[in-house]
Design a protein around this motif. Structure first.
Motif, short mmCIF file in Angstrom:
data_model
loop_
_atom_site.label_atom_id
_atom_site.label_comp_id
_atom_site.label_asym_id
_atom_site.label_seq_id
_atom_site.Cartn_x
_atom_site.Cartn_y
_atom_site.Cartn_z
N TYR A 41 0.84 -1.21 0.00
CA TYR A 41 0.00 0.00 0.00
C TYR A 41 0.87 1.25 0.00
O TYR A 41 0.64 2.19 -0.78
CB TYR A 41 -0.93 0.01 1.22
CG TYR A 41 -1.60 1.35 1.42
CD1 TYR A 41 -2.69 1.72 0.64
CD2 TYR A 41 -1.10 2.27 2.35
CE1 TYR A 41 -3.28 2.97 0.78
CE2 TYR A 41 -1.68 3.51 2.50
CZ TYR A 41 -2.77 3.86 1.71
OH TYR A 41 -3.35 5.10 1.85
N GLN A 42 1.87 1.27 0.86
CA GLN A 42 2.74 2.45 0.96
C GLN A 42 3.48 2.70 -0.35
O GLN A 42 3.70 3.85 -0.75
CB GLN A 42 3.72 2.29 2.12
CG GLN A 42 3.09 2.34 3.49
CD GLN A 42 2.42 3.69 3.79
OE1 GLN A 42 2.74 4.73 3.21
NE2 GLN A 42 1.46 3.68 4.72
N LYS A 43 3.86 1.62 -1.03
CA LYS A 43 4.60 1.75 -2.28
C LYS A 43 3.75 2.40 -3.37
O LYS A 43 4.18 3.34 -4.04
CB LYS A 43 5.09 0.38 -2.75
CG LYS A 43 6.03 0.44 -3.94
CD LYS A 43 6.61 -0.94 -4.24
CE LYS A 43 7.60 -0.89 -5.38
NZ LYS A 43 8.16 -2.23 -5.67
N ILE A 44 2.51 1.93 -3.54
CA ILE A 44 1.66 2.50 -4.59
C ILE A 44 1.17 3.89 -4.19
O ILE A 44 1.07 4.80 -5.02
CB ILE A 44 0.48 1.56 -4.95
CG1 ILE A 44 -0.32 2.13 -6.13
CG2 ILE A 44 -0.43 1.31 -3.75
CD1 ILE A 44 0.46 2.31 -7.41
N TYR A 45 0.93 4.08 -2.89
CA TYR A 45 0.49 5.41 -2.45
C TYR A 45 1.60 6.45 -2.66
O TYR A 45 1.34 7.58 -3.09
CB TYR A 45 0.08 5.39 -0.97
CG TYR A 45 -0.44 6.72 -0.48
CD1 TYR A 45 -1.69 7.18 -0.88
CD2 TYR A 45 0.35 7.53 0.34
CE1 TYR A 45 -2.16 8.42 -0.46
CE2 TYR A 45 -0.11 8.76 0.76
CZ TYR A 45 -1.36 9.21 0.36
OH TYR A 45 -1.82 10.44 0.77
N THR A 46 2.83 6.03 -2.41
CA THR A 46 3.96 6.93 -2.63
C THR A 46 4.10 7.30 -4.10
O THR A 46 4.39 8.45 -4.44
CB THR A 46 5.26 6.29 -2.12
OG1 THR A 46 5.14 6.06 -0.70
CG2 THR A 46 6.47 7.18 -2.37
N LEU A 47 3.89 6.33 -4.99
CA LEU A 47 3.95 6.61 -6.42
C LEU A 47 2.91 7.68 -6.79
O LEU A 47 3.20 8.63 -7.50
CB LEU A 47 3.70 5.34 -7.23
CG LEU A 47 3.59 5.51 -8.75
CD1 LEU A 47 4.88 6.06 -9.35
CD2 LEU A 47 3.23 4.19 -9.42
N LEU A 48 1.68 7.51 -6.27
CA LEU A 48 0.62 8.48 -6.56
C LEU A 48 0.95 9.85 -5.95
O LEU A 48 0.76 10.88 -6.58
CB LEU A 48 -0.71 7.98 -6.01
CG LEU A 48 -1.34 6.79 -6.74
CD1 LEU A 48 -2.46 6.18 -5.90
CD2 LEU A 48 -1.88 7.21 -8.10
N ASP A 294 -6.28 9.55 3.16
CA ASP A 294 -5.06 9.52 2.34
C ASP A 294 -5.39 9.82 0.88
O ASP A 294 -4.70 10.63 0.23
CB ASP A 294 -4.41 8.14 2.40
CG ASP A 294 -3.66 7.88 3.71
OD1 ASP A 294 -3.64 8.78 4.55
OD2 ASP A 294 -3.10 6.77 3.85
N LEU A 295 -6.42 9.17 0.37
CA LEU A 295 -6.75 9.30 -1.05
C LEU A 295 -7.25 10.69 -1.38
O LEU A 295 -6.88 11.26 -2.42
CB LEU A 295 -7.79 8.24 -1.44
CG LEU A 295 -7.33 6.79 -1.30
CD1 LEU A 295 -8.43 5.83 -1.74
CD2 LEU A 295 -6.08 6.53 -2.12
N LYS A 296 -8.07 11.26 -0.53
CA LYS A 296 -8.60 12.59 -0.79
C LYS A 296 -7.47 13.63 -0.78
O LYS A 296 -7.54 14.63 -1.50
CB LYS A 296 -9.66 12.95 0.25
CG LYS A 296 -11.00 12.27 0.02
CD LYS A 296 -12.03 12.70 1.04
CE LYS A 296 -13.38 12.07 0.74
NZ LYS A 296 -14.40 12.48 1.76
N SER A 297 -6.46 13.39 0.03
CA SER A 297 -5.37 14.36 0.13
C SER A 297 -4.55 14.43 -1.18
O SER A 297 -3.82 15.39 -1.41
CB SER A 297 -4.42 14.00 1.29
OG SER A 297 -3.66 12.85 0.99
N LEU A 298 -4.69 13.42 -2.04
CA LEU A 298 -3.98 13.41 -3.31
C LEU A 298 -4.54 14.45 -4.28
O LEU A 298 -3.83 14.93 -5.17
CB LEU A 298 -4.09 12.04 -3.98
CG LEU A 298 -3.42 10.85 -3.26
CD1 LEU A 298 -3.80 9.55 -3.92
CD2 LEU A 298 -1.89 11.02 -3.27
#
Length: 299
Positions: A41-48, A294-298
């Protein structure tokens, strides 16, 4: 629409207090990669989070399909947390997209191309359908009813999904790219993507084109958005639910597929009942909803 059949908005958040069970295959895959769900999760979230260009593309694609970009981000998060590991850089997806074009791809089973297979008389009832979604769903249904696990004309066919038998030439279970889209799903969504995004229509007899499309982020994001939009439309049309405010539900449907059938089944289960059963998130959608801040903050 009458008051008795007014569309019910599914509120944000999870219906289940605890995460539903994660399939054993996902756990086995994660263990084999010597990693954890949280690390993935952290890996894909970091990419985004670190790729501003990717976020911009997600946002503009979502706007074209009139959906919240969080739906697309949620599907990407779910796929790379439970099904595959993300590449560290978006560029890797572009490189692999080109490699599939170069090596050539054909959709076939035991030497019979799917383009020839669907010309069999069993598929005649689909010939009047012009929309790519209806057409390929019709063909998939005929496969399930008349070929799957059966012997026809002396040829035996596996008891497996149409997508797995004809549309995964490298190895079973393979989906591709940032959105992990299957070739069959891409073919189904081709008309909507052509209409909204202006991308060329896909052809099952041009496997390289299909694979490049689902590997190239500039193209595949439109197919992700179309798949999500179709799920939203299906639940409104068949089950009188508006799931557009709950990315965990759209992520669940992105994971499971079969939005039309699931919406109809839910409508049937709720028929005549005063208290309607809400759509339920699975393990994958549950994670998406639980990470909503997390997702909304993107975006």
């Amino acid at each position: 629409m009458s008051a008795a059949h007014a569309t019910t908005v599914v509120p944000a958040g999870n219906r289940n207090a605890e995460q539903p069970p994660i399939p054993g295959a996902s756990a086995k895959r994660t263990k084999k990669l010597n990693t954890t769900y949280e690390a993935k999760y952290q890996k894909i979230y970091t990419l985004l989070k670190t790729d501003r260009n990717l976020r911009s593309k997600i946002k503009s694609t979502a706007a074209a399909y009139n959906i919240d970009p969080v739906h697309i981000a949620g599907a990407i998060i779910g796929e790379h947390t439970y099904n595959v590991d993300a590449y560290d850089q978006l560029q890797t997806y572009y490189v692999k997209a080109i490699s599939y074009v170069k090596q050539g791809v054909s959709f076939e089973y035991k030497g019979e191309a799917v383009g020839d297979f669907i010309k069999r008389p069993e598929f005649t009832k689909c010939s009047g359908l012009s929309d790519s979604y209806s057409l390929w769903v019709c063909r998939e249904n005929i496969w399930d009813a008349q070929f799957r696990g059966k012997t026809v004309g002396g040829n035996s066919y596996p008891n497996n999904r149409f997508a797995a038998v004809f549309f995964q030439p490298f190895y079973a279970g393979q989906t591709f790219g940032l959105g992990q889209i299957s070739p069959l799903t891409a073919l189904q969504m081709s008309d909507m993507v052509n209409r909204i995004s202006g991308l060329p229509k896909l052809n099952a007899e041009n496997g390289a084109q299909v694979y490049k499309t689902i590997m190239d982020p500039d193209l595949s994001l439109a197919y992700m958005a179309a798949t999500i939009k179709h799920s939203i439309n299906s639940y409104k049309k068949y089950a009188d639910f508006d799931i557009s405010k709950n990315p965990g539900i759209t992520a669940t449907l992105y994971n499971t597929g079969g939005a039309d059938a699931r919406a109809r089944a839910l409508a049937g289960a709720n028929a005549g009942k005063p208290n309607k059963q809400m759509p339920q998130e699975n393990y994958y959608g549950w994670l998406v909803n639980s990470k909503m801040d997390d997702l909304k903050s993107l975006f």
